[in-house]
Each structure stands twice: as structure tokens, then as C-alpha cells.
Design a protein around this motif. Structure first.
Motif, short mmCIF file in Angstrom:
data_model
loop_
_atom_site.label_atom_id
_atom_site.label_comp_id
_atom_site.label_asym_id
_atom_site.label_seq_id
_atom_site.Cartn_x
_atom_site.Cartn_y
_atom_site.Cartn_z
N UNK A 86 0.86 -1.24 0.02
CA UNK A 86 -0.06 0.01 -0.03
C UNK A 86 0.87 1.41 0.10
N UNK A 87 1.90 1.26 0.79
CA UNK A 87 2.93 2.35 0.66
C UNK A 87 3.45 2.80 -0.80
N UNK A 88 3.81 1.57 -1.26
CA UNK A 88 4.43 1.81 -2.56
C UNK A 88 3.34 2.20 -3.56
N UNK A 89 2.07 1.96 -3.35
CA UNK A 89 1.05 2.56 -4.27
C UNK A 89 0.64 3.89 -4.04
N UNK A 90 1.01 4.26 -2.90
CA UNK A 90 0.96 5.73 -2.60
C UNK A 90 1.98 6.84 -3.35
N UNK A 91 2.82 6.20 -3.68
CA UNK A 91 4.04 6.98 -4.31
C UNK A 91 4.11 6.63 -5.75
N UNK A 92 3.06 5.94 -6.32
CA UNK A 92 3.14 5.49 -7.49
C UNK A 92 2.21 6.46 -8.32
N UNK A 93 2.74 7.28 -9.27
CA UNK A 93 1.95 8.22 -9.95
C UNK A 93 1.06 7.63 -10.97
N UNK A 94 1.27 6.26 -11.56
CA UNK A 94 0.39 5.59 -12.41
C UNK A 94 -0.77 4.95 -11.72
N UNK A 108 12.22 3.06 -11.71
CA UNK A 108 10.82 3.46 -11.25
C UNK A 108 10.86 5.04 -11.33
N UNK A 109 10.60 5.10 -12.71
CA UNK A 109 10.49 6.51 -13.18
C UNK A 109 9.04 7.06 -13.31
N UNK A 110 8.15 6.41 -12.67
CA UNK A 110 6.83 7.04 -12.65
C UNK A 110 6.20 7.24 -11.31
N UNK A 111 7.10 7.45 -10.39
CA UNK A 111 6.57 7.55 -8.97
C UNK A 111 7.27 8.87 -8.42
N UNK A 112 6.65 9.11 -7.20
CA UNK A 112 7.06 10.22 -6.67
C UNK A 112 8.48 10.28 -5.77
N UNK A 113 8.76 9.03 -5.82
CA UNK A 113 10.28 8.75 -5.24
C UNK A 113 10.85 7.80 -6.21
N UNK A 114 12.06 8.32 -6.89
CA UNK A 114 12.53 7.73 -8.10
C UNK A 114 13.59 6.46 -7.49
N UNK A 115 13.87 5.55 -8.38
CA UNK A 115 14.52 4.54 -7.84
C UNK A 115 14.72 3.41 -8.92
N UNK A 116 14.91 2.27 -8.38
CA UNK A 116 14.81 0.93 -9.42
C UNK A 116 13.69 -0.02 -9.03
N UNK A 117 12.94 -0.65 -9.75
CA UNK A 117 12.05 -1.57 -9.48
C UNK A 117 12.72 -2.84 -8.66
N UNK A 118 13.67 -3.29 -9.35
CA UNK A 118 14.66 -4.13 -8.95
C UNK A 118 16.02 -4.22 -9.24
N UNK A 119 16.90 -4.75 -8.73
CA UNK A 119 18.37 -4.63 -9.11
C UNK A 119 18.87 -5.80 -8.94
#
Length: 420
Positions: free
Chosen positions: A189-197, A399-410
Motif C-alpha cells: 500500500x505504501x508503494x501504491x501511495x508513491x506510484x504516479x500511475x 521506477x520513473x513514474x513514482x514520486x520517489x525515484x529508484x529502481x523496481x529491482x536490482x
């Protein structure tokens, strides 16, 4: 860098009236070309124009701030409000209302003084540098346990799942008194809150779920307090609703930002082997490494404010009611403040970056995040000296469509030691 001389009001007003609507940019967000650690090229191209007009998602004509000095001045100025209902969204969000509602109870980010000050005073003493550094031993323990599990899993693992998410999750759970076993109830749920999509409907469901979980936890803490921050706050004058809101905010912020810094920071170090070699050669560079990675990556972006009255900044007159978007990415890459800003340099004195914000709303948990990163980065690379990407860099999902930038997996791998 000295701040731009303030012009007379007549000069500043003349500067704003020369803008032509057709020339106003929308907020640049496309990172798909060039280095994955760099801001959109359109942003850094504006480094000589620290403050300029911008068209917002709803057609509002406000401002875009890319200069470090102008950004710092605005974030420190109480004449710029953080109240959600006064702001215009810089980027379109599916299903978002035409006008933003006020901040939910306990959400300090969307409040101004005196409401914000009341909450801040209750929390500041619980997030001191000294107290956060006392938690370093726990960070070391959690990091070692995760690396043990990572080694047992054997080469190739997803570093996001193996280290970047668990360590900050364990620490924020410990700080707030959240049972770590409950993390599956709220992590998605936290991840969803930061997901712009995600859209407004999905974000609303995620917010409601996190709120319900925290409300249950607050009631449990009131009935049986423990040795944790939420229990401490039950002795204050905060209502259950306020405690729930504050707890949800701290939980979300403590999980997502540091997790993305750990994963993206590892990606950046692996992509700059000369800098990684410098850290390996001198573990004393750990704290300086953290500050430079915070500046270089700027994962939390942008910050938005609304002018409460006419204010002159960097030679421009910002009118009351106009929304201002501060691009942290661009400000942290301002060559007037950080020479050679597009270069990762662990020997740089990167203090003064705006990755935790500035002014009254500067991030409360910044010292905990610093401790987590200062432990995790050198420990990871000491434990796995041959650590490397398991896929080509261009195949790392961003993770370029979120309010917090990062990687989906590494995906990472390493050479297993062979017993003699």
C-alpha cells in the motif's frame, strides 16, 4: 554562491510580464534518454534560469525553480505555504480532483504554522542526531542479518528485496513499535501511495488501508504502551486520529525513500567503479558518500509551495496565489553551487544539498536515513567485494513514474569463495 541581488519591484514585474504563454514548459520528467542517474535534460538545461514560468496540469500558470539559491530561499520562507488546498499539481494524476482537499489530520507535510509547529515540536526531540546514532547498532545487526540471508541464497539476487527494502522497514518498524511481521499488510500500500500511475482510486484504497492499520496500532499502544515512538506519543495531547495520521506519514516516509536510496545508490556506485574503489579503500568515506549520493540522486522530487503574498525571488515577482514547484534534482545539480554537478564524486563536500528539503518542513527522519545508508553501503561492498550487476545497466528497470525515484529491482551477483 551569493544570492541574486534583489531588483526593484518595477524591474521584477517587468521580468514576469515578458513571458509568453506559448513558451511556458510543463514540468520535465522524461529520464529515458541519457544516464539513469541524471535529471531530465530539460531541467539541467535551465541552470542559468533559476526561476521561470511553468504551466501546471490544470492550466495554472505558476513557477518552476531550478536554481539552488532560489530553491533554498523559497523553502525557508514562511510566505510560501505547504497547504495542499492552495497548491496546483505540477503533473497530471488520473482521477485527481480539480481542487486538492486539505491535509488529512496528522499530515504535517500539508500544514503551515501554527498547526505544523505543534506537531513538529512533539516529534523533533525524538529524532535527534544523537538518538538516531544510538540506533546504529541495530542498523548494523539488521544489515548483517540481511547479508547473511543474501549469501545463503547464493549469487544472483534482487538487491531491492534482499537488502534495500528490509533494512529501512525493520528500522522504521522498530522505531514506531510496528510488528515487523505485519509489514506485508502495509508495504504494498505504501508503494501504491508513491506510484504516479496508480490513479486516485487505487491511491485512496491504499491510504485507507494504511490508515486503518495504524489506527488499530494506536489503540493497542494506548491500551499497552511499549518502548517506542508511538507509545511515547500516547502520553501527549494528540488525539487517536492525529496519532494515526502522524504514524502513517512516518511509516510511509521511512520505508520508501531510504529503500530507493539504498538500491539506486548501489546501482550508481557499481556504475562508477573509480568511486566505489575509493569507498572500499577508505570506509571513513561512508558519511561523505551518503551526502554525495543524496545530492547526486535526489530521489524525492519535486517540492511544491504556494505564495501567500507577493514575494520577490531571484529577480522575479511571484504573485500571491501562484504555485511554485521546486525541482530538487535541478537545484542539487546547479553548477553555481556544486561545480561539475553531473559527476559522482565521493570526495566532494556535498553539504547544503536539498534532498531532505529545507526550512520548517525539512525531513524529520533524515538522521535515521543517514545512519542506515552509512552502515549499509560499506558493509555491503566489504561483504561482497566482487558484487556486480547481473544484467546490463540498460536492463535495470527504473521506477520513473513514482514520486520517489529508484529502481523496481536490482539484480546483482558475485563470485562465491571457493574453500582451499
Amino acid at each position: 554562491m551569493s544570492y541574486d541581488p534583489t531588483p526593484t519591484p518595477t524591474t521584477a514585474l517587468a521580468a514576469t510580464t515578458t513571458d509568453v504563454l506559448g513558451e511556458l514548459p510543463t514540468l520535465p520528467t522524461d529520464r529515458r534518454t541519457g544516464c539513469p542517474f541524471d535529471p531530465p535534460a530539460e531541467l539541467t538545461a535551465l541552470s542559468d534560469t533559476p526561476l521561470r514560468r511553468m504551466r501546471y496540469a490544470d492550466g495554472h500558470i505558476g513557477w518552476l525553480v531550478t536554481g539552488h539559491a532560489a530553491a533554498r530561499a523559497i523553502l525557508a520562507d514562511p510566505r510560501f505555504s505547504s497547504r495542499y488546498e492552495l497548491l496546483h499539481l505540477p503533473m497530471p494524476i488520473e482521477g485527481a480532483p480539480a481542487e486538492l482537499p486539505p491535509a488529512p489530520v496528522g499530515d504535517m507535510i500539508g500544514l503551515d504554522a501554527p498547526e505544523h509547529t505543534r506537531y513538529r515540536r512533539l516529534l523533533t526531540g525524538r529524532f535527534t542526531v544523537r538518538r538516531m546514532r544510538q540506533l546504529a547498532e541495530r542498523v548494523e545487526q539488521f544489515t548483517a542479518e540481511q547479508l547473511d540471508a543474501m549469501e545463503q541464497a547464493g549469487p544472483t539476487v534482487d538487491l531491492v528485496e534482499a537488502l534495500a527494502q528490509p533494512v529501512p522497514a525493520l528500522m522504521i518498524c522498530e522505531l514506531l513499535g510496528v510488528p515487523y511481521a505485519d509489514r506485508q499488510r502495509f508495504q504494498g500500500d505504501v508503494a501504491t501511495l508513491f506510484d504516479q500511475t496508480a490513479g486516485a482510486e487505487a491511491s485512496g484504497r491504499a491510504y485507507a488501508a494504511v490508515h486503518q492499520y495504524l489506527n488499530e496500532l494506536v489503540l493497542a499502544k494506548r491500551a499497552e504502551p511499549g518502548d517506542d515512538l508511538l507509545s511515547d506519543l500516547t502520553a501527549s495531547d494528540l488525539t487517536d486520529e492525529e496519532l494515526t495520521g502522524i504514524g502513517g506519514l512516518l511509516l510511509a516516509a521511512g520505508l520508501d525513500t531510504t529503500a530507493n536510496m539504498l538500491a539506486l545508490g548501489t546501482f550508481a556506485l557499481l556504475s562508477n567503479p573509480d568511486q566505489l574503489d575509493a569507498l572500499r579503500a577508505d570506509p571513513g568515506l561512508a558519511e561523505q558518500t551518503v551526502e554525495e549520493l543524496l545530492r547526486y540522486l535526489s530521489v524525492a522530487d519535486p517540492l511544491t509551495r504556494s505564495a501567500l503574498e507577493d514575494v520577490e525571488v531571484a529577480g522575479r515577482l511571484i504573485r500571491a496565489g501562484e504555485t511554485v514547484t521546486v525541482s530538487v534534482q535541478a537545484a542539487n545539480r546547479d553548477p553555481h553551487r556544486f561545480p561539475g554537478p553531473d559527476r559522482l564524486d565521493l570526495h566532494r563536500k556535498a553539504t547544503g544539498h536539498l534532498s531532505f528539503g529545507h526550512g520548517a518542513h525539512q525531513c524529520l527522519g533524515q538522521q535515521l536515513a543517514r545512519v542506515e545508508m552509512a552502515v549499509a553501503f560499506p558493509t555491503l561492498f566489504a561483504r561482497f567485494p566482487t558484487l556486480r550487476l547481473a544484467v546490463p545497466p540498460e536492463e535495470v528497470p527504473l521506477r520513473d513514474r513514482a514520486n520517489i525515484y529508484g529502481v523496481i529491482s536490482l539484480p546483482v551477483t558475485w563470485d562465491e569463495e571457493v574453500a582451499p
